[in-house]
Motif scaffolding. Sequence first.
Motif: not given
Length: 204
Positions: A155-161, A179-180, A182-187
């Motif tokens: 949840a914090e990663l999502q906020r930052r991204l 974010a949803a 590309n970034d979050l799947p990578n995370a």
Amino acid sequence: MTPQGIADLAIQIAAQNDGKSRRMIAIAGAPGSGKSTIVETLRNRIPQSAIVPMDGFHLDNDTLTAKGRLHRKGAPDTFDTAEMLRVLRKVAAGGAVSVPIFDRTADAVVPDGALIAPEAQIILVEGNYLLLDAPGWREMHKIWDLTVLLDVPEAELQRRLVQRWTDHDLPLQQAQDRAASNDLPNAQTVMAQSIEPDIRVQSA
């Protein structure tokens, strides 16, 4: 990560001494985990240290376009892991070594963008996938003398991204979509498929 937490991590890294003239420290974490900031601070705290960024090994945009992967730039398969392994082995062997860096403004790799000085004893290698248990990345594991994983709640990663993209002047909805997609799947790949590190740093 608090200043005291970074100070403690610097002490742990500097205290690891197996007699090698140069030690390779992998510092991994998901996008948005704060790797770059933390590693820069560690370099300033640890004498005779230097940084090798994973982002210097992005495949170029033309190659990614030809592969149909430009929209997923930053995913594990969009890096030149063979070249990264070659350079890391050269760095680990000692001496002065030129390494590539990534220019975010130009969205391009700068070959020989940084020089690892011959006196550098602690090499801080920073990137998302350094501990990934997958072909191309797995072969790097034997290079590491110490592994660190920055563990940040999703949840914090999502906020930052999302904040990262709004800081680049994207409207909120576009930032959330970016974010949803590309970034979050990578995370999620980092956190689900990385090997257990020597040091796990919990950070809110």
